[in-house]
Design a protein around this motif. Structure first.
Motif, PDB file in Angstrom:
ATOM      1  N   UNK A 143       0.820  -1.202  -0.090  1.00  0.00           N
ATOM      2  CA  UNK A 143      -0.021   0.075  -0.268  1.00  0.00           C
ATOM      3  C   UNK A 143       1.019   0.814   0.227  1.00  0.00           C
ATOM      4  N   UNK A 144       0.827   1.970  -1.120  1.00  0.00           N
ATOM      5  CA  UNK A 144       1.373   3.506  -0.886  1.00  0.00           C
ATOM      6  C   UNK A 144       0.258   4.553  -0.709  1.00  0.00           C
ATOM      7  N   UNK A 145       0.378   5.269  -0.014  1.00  0.00           N
ATOM      8  CA  UNK A 145      -0.747   6.534   0.020  1.00  0.00           C
ATOM      9  C   UNK A 145      -0.798   7.999  -0.823  1.00  0.00           C
ATOM     10  N   UNK A 146      -1.881   8.609  -0.734  1.00  0.00           N
ATOM     11  CA  UNK A 146      -1.567   9.394  -2.013  1.00  0.00           C
ATOM     12  C   UNK A 146      -3.001  10.676  -1.746  1.00  0.00           C
ATOM     13  N   UNK A 147      -2.269  11.892  -1.534  1.00  0.00           N
ATOM     14  CA  UNK A 147      -3.772  12.803  -0.887  1.00  0.00           C
ATOM     15  C   UNK A 147      -4.275  13.399  -2.490  1.00  0.00           C
ATOM     16  N   UNK A 148      -5.067  14.081  -1.967  1.00  0.00           N
ATOM     17  CA  UNK A 148      -6.535  14.388  -2.604  1.00  0.00           C
ATOM     18  C   UNK A 148      -6.933  13.784  -3.953  1.00  0.00           C
ATOM     19  N   UNK A 149      -7.744  14.723  -4.542  1.00  0.00           N
ATOM     20  CA  UNK A 149      -8.766  13.893  -5.207  1.00  0.00           C
ATOM     21  C   UNK A 149      -8.288  13.526  -6.496  1.00  0.00           C
ATOM     22  N   UNK A 150      -7.178  14.239  -7.176  1.00  0.00           N
ATOM     23  CA  UNK A 150      -6.207  13.651  -8.621  1.00  0.00           C
ATOM     24  C   UNK A 150      -5.480  12.810  -7.801  1.00  0.00           C
ATOM     25  N   UNK A 151      -5.289  11.571  -7.673  1.00  0.00           N
ATOM     26  CA  UNK A 151      -3.779  11.180  -6.732  1.00  0.00           C
ATOM     27  C   UNK A 151      -3.349  10.211  -7.640  1.00  0.00           C
ATOM     28  N   UNK A 152      -1.464  10.893  -7.337  1.00  0.00           N
ATOM     29  CA  UNK A 152      -0.552   9.862  -8.458  1.00  0.00           C
ATOM     30  C   UNK A 152       0.339   9.130  -7.300  1.00  0.00           C
ATOM     31  N   UNK A 153       1.203   8.268  -7.912  1.00  0.00           N
ATOM     32  CA  UNK A 153       2.202   7.149  -6.934  1.00  0.00           C
ATOM     33  C   UNK A 153       3.199   6.791  -7.807  1.00  0.00           C
ATOM     34  N   UNK A 154       4.121   7.378  -7.382  1.00  0.00           N
ATOM     35  CA  UNK A 154       5.933   6.781  -7.891  1.00  0.00           C
ATOM     36  C   UNK A 154       6.475   5.408  -7.750  1.00  0.00           C
TER      37      UNK A 154
END
Length: 255
Positions: A143-154
């Motif tokens: 699991x990786x956390x990502x904030x906001x309504x449009x989310x991204x994670x590298x």
């Protein structure tokens, strides 16, 4: 002489009823011919009224109440008339789940990728959101956390030429909502050549010389390394093996 007539009787109210009952309000009504009335709710202090209706507010949901009303006729009062009603149960608010949408991965290399998605809040607070991913053949998710309504994670440190599965998620007090699972495949790792550096020869005599150099490994296994040498005016090279990142070798039988 005739008898002095007595006072007219004070008639009690009729048709006492509760209507329009909600969780916190009710309408009380009755019929009567008196000029005023006394009204009591749950045995509290009587309230004087001239109308034949009473609006109740601030009631407690799912609770039984007792209403009493009597007529007041000058110095007389009628008997109390009683009715009961029960307020409605508190409505359970509808829980609206958040929406987690998984979008295609981008910027895919042999060792990294960018995950994309959107989160739309529902009626409950979101306590965690982001992505879950794993190599498709693996059992456990990371699991990786990502904030906001449009989310991204590298993602980094991925394995080349491997299929990965991922999905967006959002967690509230009622549970975790997951987006559709999607996949991407990392590319082949680029071939990085070794670095070979020739250094000046040393310890040169009339028949010998020490050859020097360094070798820095690339992405592939080194299967042979060393030196190639020849007389400058000769056509063919002679190959000699040498080991180590810093390598030296003395050649003999020179002219």
């Amino acid at each position: 002489s005739g008898e002095v007539p007595g006072p007219e009787p004070c008639d009690a109210p009729t048709e006492l009823a509760a209507s329009n009952v909600t969780q916190t309000t009710a309408e009380i009504s009755w019929n009567g011919t008196a000029t005023s009335y006394e009204f009591k709710l749950n045995g509290e202090t009587a309230e004087a009224l001239t109308a034949t209706t009473k609006s109740l507010t601030g009631l407690t949901a799912n609770t039984q109440y007792t209403v009493e009303v009597r007529s007041v006729c000058d110095d007389q009062t009628s008997d109390w008339v009683t009715t009961t009603f029960t307020t409605l149960e508190e409505e359970t608010p509808e829980i609206i789940a958040p929406v987690a949408t998984t979008l295609a991965a981008t910027e895919i290399t042999h060792e990294s990728a960018v995950l994309n998605g959107t989160i739309t809040a529902g009626s409950e607070e979101i306590t965690a959101q982001g992505f879950m991913y794993k190599a498709t053949a693996a059992a456990d998710w990371t699991t990786v956390n990502a904030t906001g309504t449009t989310i991204t994670a590298t993602l980094t440190a991925l394995t080349a030429e491997t299929e990965y599965t991922f999905k967006a998620f959002a967690t509230t007090a009622s549970g975790t909502v997951e987006g559709t699972a999607m996949t991407f495949t990392t590319t082949a790792a680029p071939i990085v050549a070794p670095v070979v550096t020739t250094l000046a020869a040393t310890e040169i005599t009339n028949a010998t010389a020490k050859l020097n150099g360094t070798v820095t490994a690339g992405s592939e296994e080194i299967v042979a390394q060393g030196f190639m040498y020849k007389a400058s005016n000769a056509a063919d090279w002679t190959t000699v093996a040498a080991v180590g990142e810093t390598m030296s070798l003395t050649v003999e039988g020179l002219e």
